[in-house]
Design a protein around this motif. Sequence first.
Motif, PDB file in Angstrom:
ATOM      1  N   GLU A 216       0.825  -1.294   0.119  1.00 43.03           N
ATOM      2  CA  GLU A 216      -0.026   0.145   0.064  1.00 43.03           C
ATOM      3  C   GLU A 216       0.978   1.147   0.041  1.00 43.03           C
ATOM      4  O   GLU A 216       1.920   1.430   0.858  1.00 43.03           O
ATOM      5  CB  GLU A 216      -0.759   0.140   1.157  1.00 43.03           C
ATOM      6  CG  GLU A 216      -1.809  -1.138   1.241  1.00 43.03           C
ATOM      7  CD  GLU A 216      -2.474  -1.460   2.601  1.00 43.03           C
ATOM      8  OE1 GLU A 216      -3.387  -2.127   2.483  1.00 43.03           O
ATOM      9  OE2 GLU A 216      -1.635  -0.910   3.656  1.00 43.03           O
ATOM     10  N   PRO A 217       0.614   2.223  -0.892  1.00 43.87           N
ATOM     11  CA  PRO A 217       1.297   3.584  -0.906  1.00 43.87           C
ATOM     12  C   PRO A 217       1.556   4.092   0.625  1.00 43.87           C
ATOM     13  O   PRO A 217       0.882   4.429   1.190  1.00 43.87           O
ATOM     14  CB  PRO A 217       0.291   4.422  -1.743  1.00 43.87           C
ATOM     15  CG  PRO A 217      -0.342   3.487  -2.537  1.00 43.87           C
ATOM     16  CD  PRO A 217      -0.637   2.334  -1.509  1.00 43.87           C
ATOM     17  N   LYS A 218       2.952   4.461   0.744  1.00 43.97           N
ATOM     18  CA  LYS A 218       3.386   5.030   1.932  1.00 43.97           C
ATOM     19  C   LYS A 218       3.908   6.294   1.870  1.00 43.97           C
ATOM     20  O   LYS A 218       3.690   7.289   2.470  1.00 43.97           O
ATOM     21  CB  LYS A 218       4.037   4.001   2.782  1.00 43.97           C
ATOM     22  CG  LYS A 218       4.522   4.674   4.217  1.00 43.97           C
ATOM     23  CD  LYS A 218       5.303   3.716   5.110  1.00 43.97           C
ATOM     24  CE  LYS A 218       5.395   4.236   6.371  1.00 43.97           C
ATOM     25  NZ  LYS A 218       5.860   3.167   7.351  1.00 43.97           N
ATOM     26  N   ASP A 219       5.076   6.510   1.035  1.00 45.41           N
ATOM     27  CA  ASP A 219       5.752   7.605   0.409  1.00 45.41           C
ATOM     28  C   ASP A 219       5.648   7.686  -0.882  1.00 45.41           C
ATOM     29  O   ASP A 219       6.175   6.821  -1.698  1.00 45.41           O
ATOM     30  CB  ASP A 219       7.259   7.511   1.018  1.00 45.41           C
ATOM     31  CG  ASP A 219       7.970   8.901   0.873  1.00 45.41           C
ATOM     32  OD1 ASP A 219       7.424   9.675  -0.099  1.00 45.41           O
ATOM     33  OD2 ASP A 219       8.984   9.129   1.469  1.00 45.41           O
ATOM     34  N   THR A 220       4.761   8.555  -1.188  1.00 42.21           N
ATOM     35  CA  THR A 220       4.190   8.847  -2.691  1.00 42.21           C
ATOM     36  C   THR A 220       4.919   9.735  -3.350  1.00 42.21           C
ATOM     37  O   THR A 220       4.506   9.901  -4.635  1.00 42.21           O
ATOM     38  CB  THR A 220       2.850   8.998  -2.734  1.00 42.21           C
ATOM     39  OG1 THR A 220       2.396   9.922  -2.086  1.00 42.21           O
ATOM     40  CG2 THR A 220       1.780   7.973  -2.018  1.00 42.21           C
ATOM     41  N   ARG A 221       5.860  10.372  -2.913  1.00 43.61           N
ATOM     42  CA  ARG A 221       6.909  11.142  -3.643  1.00 43.61           C
ATOM     43  C   ARG A 221       7.522  10.648  -4.888  1.00 43.61           C
ATOM     44  O   ARG A 221       7.721   9.286  -4.863  1.00 43.61           O
ATOM     45  CB  ARG A 221       7.983  11.687  -3.029  1.00 43.61           C
ATOM     46  CG  ARG A 221       9.489  10.892  -2.887  1.00 43.61           C
ATOM     47  CD  ARG A 221      10.248  11.663  -1.856  1.00 43.61           C
ATOM     48  NE  ARG A 221       9.584  11.382  -0.420  1.00 43.61           N
ATOM     49  CZ  ARG A 221      10.162  12.150   0.464  1.00 43.61           C
ATOM     50  NH1 ARG A 221      11.027  13.096   0.117  1.00 43.61           N
ATOM     51  NH2 ARG A 221       9.871  12.074   1.609  1.00 43.61           N
ATOM     52  N   LYS A 222       7.760  11.252  -6.269  1.00 41.54           N
ATOM     53  CA  LYS A 222       8.354  10.783  -7.219  1.00 41.54           C
ATOM     54  C   LYS A 222       9.575  11.230  -7.637  1.00 41.54           C
ATOM     55  O   LYS A 222       9.789  12.440  -7.236  1.00 41.54           O
ATOM     56  CB  LYS A 222       7.580  11.150  -8.543  1.00 41.54           C
ATOM     57  CG  LYS A 222       5.819  10.666  -8.333  1.00 41.54           C
ATOM     58  CD  LYS A 222       5.738   9.228  -8.234  1.00 41.54           C
ATOM     59  CE  LYS A 222       4.463   8.719  -7.912  1.00 41.54           C
ATOM     60  NZ  LYS A 222       3.200   9.602  -8.955  1.00 41.54           N
ATOM     61  N   HIS A 223      10.423  10.628  -7.622  1.00 40.39           N
ATOM     62  CA  HIS A 223      12.027  11.130  -7.626  1.00 40.39           C
ATOM     63  C   HIS A 223      12.468  10.570  -9.042  1.00 40.39           C
ATOM     64  O   HIS A 223      12.294   9.348  -9.293  1.00 40.39           O
ATOM     65  CB  HIS A 223      12.830  10.472  -6.532  1.00 40.39           C
ATOM     66  CG  HIS A 223      13.959  11.510  -6.265  1.00 40.39           C
ATOM     67  ND1 HIS A 223      15.163  11.584  -7.249  1.00 40.39           N
ATOM     68  CD2 HIS A 223      14.635  12.117  -5.348  1.00 40.39           C
ATOM     69  CE1 HIS A 223      16.025  12.297  -7.005  1.00 40.39           C
ATOM     70  NE2 HIS A 223      15.633  12.884  -5.861  1.00 40.39           N
ATOM     71  N   VAL A 224      12.997  11.481  -9.851  1.00 42.43           N
ATOM     72  CA  VAL A 224      13.792  10.878 -11.288  1.00 42.43           C
ATOM     73  C   VAL A 224      14.580   9.832 -10.891  1.00 42.43           C
ATOM     74  O   VAL A 224      14.572   8.745 -11.731  1.00 42.43           O
ATOM     75  CB  VAL A 224      14.416  12.100 -11.606  1.00 42.43           C
ATOM     76  CG1 VAL A 224      15.267  11.443 -13.042  1.00 42.43           C
ATOM     77  CG2 VAL A 224      13.281  12.976 -12.251  1.00 42.43           C
ATOM     78  N   TYR A 225      15.436   9.640  -9.959  1.00 39.91           N
ATOM     79  CA  TYR A 225      16.280   8.644  -9.647  1.00 39.91           C
ATOM     80  C   TYR A 225      15.539   7.224  -9.596  1.00 39.91           C
ATOM     81  O   TYR A 225      16.171   6.214 -10.426  1.00 39.91           O
ATOM     82  CB  TYR A 225      17.034   8.965  -8.235  1.00 39.91           C
ATOM     83  CG  TYR A 225      18.056   7.911  -7.883  1.00 39.91           C
ATOM     84  CD1 TYR A 225      19.346   8.258  -7.878  1.00 39.91           C
ATOM     85  CD2 TYR A 225      17.705   6.772  -7.286  1.00 39.91           C
ATOM     86  CE1 TYR A 225      20.552   7.439  -7.589  1.00 39.91           C
ATOM     87  CE2 TYR A 225      18.641   5.938  -6.583  1.00 39.91           C
ATOM     88  CZ  TYR A 225      20.122   6.046  -6.959  1.00 39.91           C
ATOM     89  OH  TYR A 225      21.032   5.260  -6.477  1.00 39.91           O
ATOM     90  N   ALA A 226      14.533   7.236  -8.762  1.00 28.92           N
ATOM     91  CA  ALA A 226      13.785   5.904  -8.531  1.00 28.92           C
ATOM     92  C   ALA A 226      13.162   5.603  -9.905  1.00 28.92           C
ATOM     93  O   ALA A 226      12.909   4.432 -10.345  1.00 28.92           O
ATOM     94  CB  ALA A 226      12.666   6.418  -7.635  1.00 28.92           C
ATOM     95  N   GLN A 227      12.658   6.700 -10.966  1.00 27.73           N
ATOM     96  CA  GLN A 227      11.924   6.394 -12.236  1.00 27.73           C
ATOM     97  C   GLN A 227      13.112   5.626 -12.870  1.00 27.73           C
ATOM     98  O   GLN A 227      12.998   4.764 -13.757  1.00 27.73           O
ATOM     99  CB  GLN A 227      11.538   7.468 -12.846  1.00 27.73           C
ATOM    100  CG  GLN A 227      10.554   8.407 -12.064  1.00 27.73           C
ATOM    101  CD  GLN A 227       9.515   7.713 -11.239  1.00 27.73           C
ATOM    102  OE1 GLN A 227       8.692   7.097 -11.699  1.00 27.73           O
ATOM    103  NE2 GLN A 227       9.253   7.791  -9.802  1.00 27.73           N
ATOM    104  N   SER A 228      14.323   6.076 -12.839  1.00 22.54           N
ATOM    105  CA  SER A 228      15.512   5.759 -13.663  1.00 22.54           C
ATOM    106  C   SER A 228      15.696   4.314 -13.344  1.00 22.54           C
ATOM    107  O   SER A 228      15.714   3.451 -14.354  1.00 22.54           O
ATOM    108  CB  SER A 228      16.777   6.480 -13.477  1.00 22.54           C
ATOM    109  OG  SER A 228      16.547   7.932 -13.880  1.00 22.54           O
TER     110      SER A 228
END
Length: 391
Positions: A103-115
């Motif tokens: 279940e979503p907990k920390d919903t921030r989006k980071h370009v590093y994670a997307q990469s």
Amino acid sequence: MLKLAAEIRDHLENKILPFWMKLKDEENGGFFGKVDEELIVHKEEDKGGIATARFLWTFSAAYRVTGNKDYLLHAEHLYLFLRDKLYDRKHKGIYWLVNYKGEPKDTRKHVYAQSFAIYALSEYYRVTESKEVLELALEIYQLIEEKGFNRTNNAYLEEFDRCWNPQANEMLSENGVIAEITMNTHIHVLEAYTNLYKVYPSKKLKEVLQNLLHVHYQKIYDKNTKFLGVFFDKGWNSLVPVKSFGHDIEASWLMDETVKTLGINNSAYNEMILDIAYNISDYAIQSDGSLINEQIEDNYDMTRVWWVQAEAMVGFLNAYQHTNDPKFELLIDSLWEYIKNNIVDKRDNGEWFWSVEADGTPTRRDIGEPWKTSYHNGRFCLEYMERMSGE
């Protein structure tokens, strides 16, 4: 080096991968989020987006290189968790963190994670050729280019909220600054896009990668010192005089991978790649064969971090393959001996310690957690297996 490659393969298949395979969560999906310093598995710990992507990359690549179908089954398990739990269907992109149930907990989006999601999905596509997998990788790629790239300063942005509104880069800033641009994000966008290009060699993606190499050479690399800058403001001005030795040697071979993948013949890039490797070997390698962590002004962090040693193994092999300089062969041998004797956890159910302190004692820190997975040391092993298979 054939003997070394065989030893490293054995280490991967009988030490590293079995440790992580035991973390497969059959009930909730993904891998359990934490193994503490006593090797106790915490089954209700949060699960990271970066960690899941790194595991997915590892087991996809391990299957591609070894043909072991158990690895493919683990990759499939991880892919389903990434697709169904970590991917935000409403606002797109990979969450930073979900709880143990997904279940979503920390919903921030980071370009590093997307990469890392792109890196993992493109590797999984290499072994499955699933249209769905490639489409998801391309969707995230387009998302980064649309939301995460600033054409004004030719830089990739860093951190966003769930709805892709920019916010302060808390997750990849250190040393008392909030960096609007980081070397770390840029080298991993380069890494991800290069892997994507191997399965989707479009003209546009090639142009994006060529631009990224240009940015690394012109903005991040210091031709005078042979080091990479780490933290920058939006005008590409360095914020902290920090030298990150592990990132430098990692970047050297990742940039070379891009150069080779695109078929670029650029003497300036080739010189940069080798100058970085020589610089790190002269500046940061210790008498015991290890590589220390970093330097801030005149202060040295003498910690021997697990991923720094792993990336140095690949970076020095890459340099050796370009130069045949016996210096790099000696560095590889001494560093591997250091890793085996100090970084590898010799307990029956152990893997690699997070780090070893300056006095030689293992750091009291979790063995598995959102930042420490199978990726760095697993990749080092796979690189050696692939690169030396024809020797």
